[in-house]
Design a protein around this motif. Sequence first.
Motif, short mmCIF file in Angstrom:
data_model
loop_
_atom_site.label_atom_id
_atom_site.label_comp_id
_atom_site.label_asym_id
_atom_site.label_seq_id
_atom_site.Cartn_x
_atom_site.Cartn_y
_atom_site.Cartn_z
N SER A 1 86.98 63.10 12.83
CA SER A 1 86.33 64.46 12.70
C SER A 1 85.38 64.85 13.92
CB SER A 1 85.47 64.59 11.41
OG SER A 1 84.27 63.93 11.82
N LYS A 2 85.61 65.88 14.34
CA LYS A 2 84.70 66.37 15.79
C LYS A 2 83.47 66.35 15.72
CE LYS A 2 85.41 71.48 15.26
NZ LYS A 2 86.16 72.61 15.94
N MET A 3 82.87 66.46 14.26
CA MET A 3 81.49 66.53 14.00
C MET A 3 80.79 65.33 13.69
SD MET A 3 80.68 69.54 15.01
CE MET A 3 79.02 69.69 14.25
N ASN A 4 81.52 64.14 13.98
CA ASN A 4 80.73 62.87 13.87
C ASN A 4 79.76 62.87 14.58
OD1 ASN A 4 80.28 60.18 14.60
ND2 ASN A 4 82.47 59.74 15.01
N SER A 5 78.51 62.38 13.85
CA SER A 5 77.22 62.61 14.40
C SER A 5 76.96 61.93 15.94
CB SER A 5 76.22 61.98 13.61
OG SER A 5 76.10 60.47 13.23
N SER A 6 77.71 60.62 16.04
CA SER A 6 77.80 60.26 17.63
C SER A 6 78.36 61.19 18.52
CB SER A 6 78.61 58.79 17.24
OG SER A 6 79.86 58.84 17.46
N ASN A 7 78.95 62.12 18.22
CA ASN A 7 79.53 62.98 19.21
C ASN A 7 78.81 64.22 19.48
OD1 ASN A 7 81.96 61.34 19.73
ND2 ASN A 7 83.06 62.26 17.98
N THR A 8 77.68 64.25 18.74
CA THR A 8 76.66 64.86 18.93
C THR A 8 76.06 65.09 20.28
OG1 THR A 8 76.42 65.19 16.41
CG2 THR A 8 74.63 66.27 17.57
N ILE A 9 75.87 66.48 20.80
CA ILE A 9 74.99 66.60 22.11
C ILE A 9 73.73 67.29 21.81
CG2 ILE A 9 75.08 67.40 24.28
CD1 ILE A 9 78.29 67.31 24.32
N TYR A 10 72.66 66.77 22.37
CA TYR A 10 71.36 67.58 22.09
C TYR A 10 70.97 67.73 23.27
CZ TYR A 10 71.47 65.26 17.81
OH TYR A 10 71.84 64.85 16.10
N CYS A 11 69.87 68.94 23.50
CA CYS A 11 69.38 69.46 24.43
C CYS A 11 67.83 69.09 24.35
CB CYS A 11 69.28 70.91 24.62
SG CYS A 11 68.67 71.58 26.30
N LEU A 12 67.27 68.66 25.22
CA LEU A 12 65.67 68.34 25.54
C LEU A 12 64.90 69.54 25.92
CD1 LEU A 12 67.19 65.59 25.81
CD2 LEU A 12 65.54 64.87 27.26
N TRP A 13 63.82 69.78 25.04
CA TRP A 13 62.89 70.70 25.17
C TRP A 13 61.52 70.22 25.14
CZ3 TRP A 13 64.80 74.86 27.49
CH2 TRP A 13 66.17 75.40 27.01
N PRO A 14 60.60 70.88 25.50
CA PRO A 14 59.05 70.54 25.30
C PRO A 14 58.82 70.91 23.90
CG PRO A 14 59.27 72.32 27.07
CD PRO A 14 60.75 72.01 26.65
N SER A 15 58.09 70.14 23.22
CA SER A 15 57.53 70.29 21.89
C SER A 15 56.31 71.27 22.10
CB SER A 15 57.08 68.83 21.28
OG SER A 15 58.09 68.07 20.87
N ASP A 16 56.15 71.99 21.10
CA ASP A 16 54.77 72.80 20.93
C ASP A 16 53.50 71.70 20.91
OD1 ASP A 16 56.50 74.90 21.11
OD2 ASP A 16 56.52 75.18 19.07
N GLY A 17 52.44 72.20 21.15
CA GLY A 17 51.09 71.26 20.93
C GLY A 17 50.87 70.29 22.01
N TYR A 18 51.38 70.36 23.12
CA TYR A 18 51.14 69.16 24.11
C TYR A 18 50.58 69.96 25.51
CZ TYR A 18 52.70 66.01 20.76
OH TYR A 18 52.88 65.34 19.64
N ARG A 19 50.11 69.42 26.59
CA ARG A 19 49.90 69.93 27.70
C ARG A 19 51.15 69.93 28.46
NH1 ARG A 19 44.52 69.82 29.00
NH2 ARG A 19 44.85 70.04 31.14
N GLN A 20 51.28 71.01 29.48
CA GLN A 20 52.43 70.89 30.18
C GLN A 20 52.03 70.46 31.54
OE1 GLN A 20 55.47 73.02 29.77
NE2 GLN A 20 55.86 72.09 31.71
N ILE A 21 53.11 69.33 32.09
CA ILE A 21 52.86 68.95 33.22
C ILE A 21 53.60 69.70 34.46
CG2 ILE A 21 53.50 66.69 34.59
CD1 ILE A 21 53.44 65.17 31.82
N VAL A 22 52.78 70.17 35.38
CA VAL A 22 53.24 70.98 36.32
C VAL A 22 53.07 70.40 37.79
CG1 VAL A 22 52.71 73.19 37.64
CG2 VAL A 22 52.54 72.90 34.97
N ILE A 23 54.26 70.28 38.51
CA ILE A 23 54.35 69.87 39.74
C ILE A 23 54.07 71.07 40.55
CG2 ILE A 23 55.62 69.04 41.64
CD1 ILE A 23 57.08 67.44 39.55
N ASN A 24 53.03 71.13 41.54
CA ASN A 24 52.55 72.19 42.15
C ASN A 24 52.25 72.03 43.53
OD1 ASN A 24 50.38 70.83 41.78
ND2 ASN A 24 49.01 72.62 41.38
N ASP A 25 53.02 71.25 44.31
CA ASP A 25 52.88 71.10 45.41
C ASP A 25 53.83 71.54 46.46
OD1 ASP A 25 54.07 68.93 45.05
OD2 ASP A 25 52.93 67.66 46.08
N THR A 26 54.19 71.34 47.53
CA THR A 26 55.38 71.54 48.31
C THR A 26 56.63 70.69 47.71
OG1 THR A 26 54.68 69.99 49.90
CG2 THR A 26 54.19 72.41 50.41
#
Length: 187
Positions: A1-26
């Motif tokens: 079956s094409k929806m076999n969970s091992s074939n699932t693809i996930y996207c990574l997103w920031p969770s709410d409620g945490y500090r954002q890490i910002v690279i802000n130099d050159t």
Amino acid sequence: SKMNSSNTIYCLWPSDGYRQIVINDTTAVTIAKTLNRRSLASEWCTPVVHTVDVGDKKRLLPDIAILNTGGLAVSREFQDQIFGKVSQDIELLPMEVDGTSWSVVNCLSIAKGVDAESSQLMRSLDGEIYLILSIVLVGKRIENNALFTIDGSNHMQILSSAAFRDRVLSTKARGIRFDKIGFYTEA
């Protein structure tokens, strides 16, 4: 079956409620243009980083985070649990966040075989994919590739296998969420 969970693809997103890490130099522009595209180990310059509270509350520092440049970073505390023996498809590049050791994850695994008709992809005028809304990859699932980007994209959006998602969740590392975004299917 094409929806076999091992074939699932996930996207990574920031969770709410945490500090954002910002690279802000050159280095931020260089990182945005080169991360997740090629090896950076020999030319890595440790970026200047600060953290910001999103909204008006004091937030916790995450254990694993999505950077403002695109890409993933992990605290040294969780690095071994999540990445174990580093695969050849990942480079862990040092940086410091609020006085603690972290690594930027340079993900060198690039998946091909996008089924453009079945996927929802936002493209820039030159055709480069800048946002994946849903994706179907045709062909065999890349076994070792816990993390990958998509061929023809700007390589800022990192996708993961179910196995990688499960490993991160098992460590209780906080700071990112995994949204189901698609699947692999046999041709």
